[in-house]
Design a protein around this motif. Structure first.
Motif, mmCIF file in Angstrom:
data_model
loop_
_atom_site.group_PDB
_atom_site.id
_atom_site.type_symbol
_atom_site.label_atom_id
_atom_site.label_comp_id
_atom_site.label_asym_id
_atom_site.label_seq_id
_atom_site.Cartn_x
_atom_site.Cartn_y
_atom_site.Cartn_z
ATOM 1 N N LEU A 52 -12.011 24.299 62.356
ATOM 2 C CA LEU A 52 -13.288 23.578 62.362
ATOM 3 C C LEU A 52 -12.992 22.114 62.645
ATOM 4 C CD1 LEU A 52 -16.345 23.403 61.890
ATOM 5 C CD2 LEU A 52 -15.837 23.143 59.438
ATOM 6 N N VAL A 53 -13.520 21.591 63.751
ATOM 7 C CA VAL A 53 -13.268 20.218 64.167
ATOM 8 C C VAL A 53 -14.344 19.287 63.628
ATOM 9 C CG1 VAL A 53 -13.038 18.661 66.154
ATOM 10 C CG2 VAL A 53 -12.073 20.968 66.242
ATOM 11 N N GLU A 54 -15.601 19.695 63.739
ATOM 12 C CA GLU A 54 -16.701 18.848 63.259
ATOM 13 C C GLU A 54 -17.971 19.661 63.089
ATOM 14 O OE1 GLU A 54 -17.451 15.756 66.119
ATOM 15 O OE2 GLU A 54 -18.525 17.089 67.452
ATOM 16 N N GLU A 55 -18.841 19.144 62.246
ATOM 17 C CA GLU A 55 -20.197 19.664 62.092
ATOM 18 C C GLU A 55 -21.128 18.471 62.237
ATOM 19 O OE1 GLU A 55 -21.037 22.648 58.878
ATOM 20 O OE2 GLU A 55 -19.019 22.038 58.239
ATOM 21 N N ARG A 56 -22.319 18.721 62.775
ATOM 22 C CA ARG A 56 -23.296 17.636 62.896
ATOM 23 C C ARG A 56 -24.711 18.192 62.901
ATOM 24 N NH1 ARG A 56 -22.075 14.427 68.152
ATOM 25 N NH2 ARG A 56 -20.057 15.170 67.600
ATOM 26 N N GLU A 57 -25.640 17.314 62.593
ATOM 27 C CA GLU A 57 -27.057 17.613 62.740
ATOM 28 C C GLU A 57 -27.592 16.664 63.800
ATOM 29 O OE1 GLU A 57 -31.220 18.013 60.218
ATOM 30 O OE2 GLU A 57 -29.467 17.145 59.243
ATOM 31 N N THR A 58 -28.308 17.213 64.754
ATOM 32 C CA THR A 58 -28.894 16.406 65.816
ATOM 33 C C THR A 58 -30.404 16.522 65.711
ATOM 34 O OG1 THR A 58 -26.990 16.881 67.231
ATOM 35 C CG2 THR A 58 -28.975 16.023 68.304
ATOM 36 N N ARG A 59 -31.063 15.377 65.633
ATOM 37 C CA ARG A 59 -32.520 15.344 65.514
ATOM 38 C C ARG A 59 -33.129 14.750 66.773
ATOM 39 N NH1 ARG A 59 -34.780 16.881 61.479
ATOM 40 N NH2 ARG A 59 -33.828 17.219 59.468
ATOM 41 N N GLY A 60 -34.152 15.425 67.252
ATOM 42 C CA GLY A 60 -34.943 14.902 68.355
ATOM 43 C C GLY A 60 -36.209 14.276 67.802
ATOM 44 N N ARG A 61 -37.211 14.163 68.646
ATOM 45 C CA ARG A 61 -38.494 13.628 68.184
ATOM 46 C C ARG A 61 -39.284 14.663 67.401
ATOM 47 N NH1 ARG A 61 -37.709 11.305 73.216
ATOM 48 N NH2 ARG A 61 -37.582 9.046 73.133
ATOM 49 N N HIS A 62 -39.084 15.956 67.752
ATOM 50 C CA HIS A 62 -39.897 17.013 67.156
ATOM 51 C C HIS A 62 -39.082 18.107 66.475
ATOM 52 C CE1 HIS A 62 -43.041 15.126 69.472
ATOM 53 N NE2 HIS A 62 -42.340 15.310 70.566
ATOM 54 N N THR A 63 -37.847 18.305 66.883
ATOM 55 C CA THR A 63 -37.040 19.403 66.358
ATOM 56 C C THR A 63 -35.622 18.925 66.084
ATOM 57 O OG1 THR A 63 -36.292 20.219 68.513
ATOM 58 C CG2 THR A 63 -38.399 21.075 67.697
ATOM 59 N N ALA A 64 -34.802 19.840 65.573
ATOM 60 C CA ALA A 64 -33.409 19.490 65.278
ATOM 61 C C ALA A 64 -32.534 20.732 65.418
ATOM 62 C CB ALA A 64 -33.299 18.918 63.864
ATOM 63 N N GLU A 162 -24.288 10.235 69.982
ATOM 64 C CA GLU A 162 -25.242 9.666 70.943
ATOM 65 C C GLU A 162 -25.409 10.556 72.173
ATOM 66 O OE1 GLU A 162 -28.168 7.529 72.542
ATOM 67 O OE2 GLU A 162 -27.406 7.339 70.506
ATOM 68 N N THR A 163 -24.316 11.066 72.752
ATOM 69 C CA THR A 163 -24.456 11.916 73.942
ATOM 70 C C THR A 163 -25.145 13.231 73.598
ATOM 71 O OG1 THR A 163 -22.210 12.810 73.685
ATOM 72 C CG2 THR A 163 -22.483 10.933 75.186
ATOM 73 N N VAL A 164 -24.811 13.806 72.451
ATOM 74 C CA VAL A 164 -25.461 15.055 72.036
ATOM 75 C C VAL A 164 -26.959 14.805 71.838
ATOM 76 C CG1 VAL A 164 -25.590 16.830 70.237
ATOM 77 C CG2 VAL A 164 -23.359 16.020 71.030
ATOM 78 N N LYS A 165 -27.299 13.684 71.221
ATOM 79 C CA LYS A 165 -28.711 13.367 70.999
ATOM 80 C C LYS A 165 -29.437 13.142 72.326
ATOM 81 C CE LYS A 165 -31.966 10.657 68.397
ATOM 82 N NZ LYS A 165 -32.189 9.810 67.257
ATOM 83 N N GLN A 166 -28.794 12.443 73.270
ATOM 84 C CA GLN A 166 -29.419 12.220 74.584
ATOM 85 C C GLN A 166 -29.728 13.545 75.273
ATOM 86 O OE1 GLN A 166 -27.607 9.347 77.283
ATOM 87 N NE2 GLN A 166 -26.694 8.312 75.523
#
Length: 177
Positions: A52-64, A162-166
């Motif tokens: 396991l290298v990393e875990e993250r939560e990515t949030r957009g304007r309406h969903t995640a 940032e790139t994942v969010k974009q």
């Protein structure tokens, strides 16, 4: 008529793959849509020996979405889970089921790859996402399998929040999943 459209689309996909052959350096990663991220992490790490290298939560304007990167040798798998029924990942699972959501091909030259995609009749669904040492774009979904292709050029860079969010926001803005 539906059959004729499928033949035309498959022919366009075949032309695209041939057109990108000398641009592609290999498979960068595979993204797998899952219903239970913790269960998927456990399976990859405990049963297959991935790290396991990393875990993250990515949030957009309406969903995640929730995601985890696991690796074994040169293999990179990104596990993704939607957080609500409206999430892009949840919508993908509703339409196509769990499994491979996209395959990211590394490319030597993103500009040339994008040009060839257009020449071969393919289409890019996201803007070019650029950060230090990395450029990414998603192509139109393969109509036969439901799998998307991502093109990614790495010149020393890696994914960042940032790139994942974009990318997530680009999908959200265009109602893609």
């Amino acid at each position: 008529m539906e059959h004729d459209n499928a033949v035309v689309e498959k022919t366009a996909v075949s032309r695209l793959i041939r057109g990108l052959q000398d641009c592609i350096t290999g498979i960068d990663h595979v993204a797998v849509a899952v219903v239970d991220l913790a269960e998927a992490i456990d399976w990859y790490t405990q049963k297959l020996g991935f790290h396991l290298v990393e875990e993250r939560e990515t949030r957009g304007r309406h969903t995640a979405m929730l995601s985890a990167v696991v690796t074994a040798g040169n293999a990179v798998v990104v596990l993704i889970q939607g957080t609500t029924p409206q999430s892009q990942v949840s919508r993908f699972i509703e339409e196509f089921g769990t499994g491979v959501q996209h395959i990211a091909f590394g490319v030597r030259d993103m500009d040339e790859a994008v040009k060839r995609v257009g020449t071969c009749g393919g289409a890019i669904d996201t803007p070019l996402i650029v950060d230090t040492g990395i450029r990414q774009a998603f192509l139109r979904r393969d109509p036969g399998s439901g799998v998307r292709v991502e093109l990614i050029e790495r010149t020393g860079g890696s994914f960042s929040s940032e790139t994942v969010k974009q990318l997530f926001l680009a999908f959200e803005a265009n109602d893609l999943y």
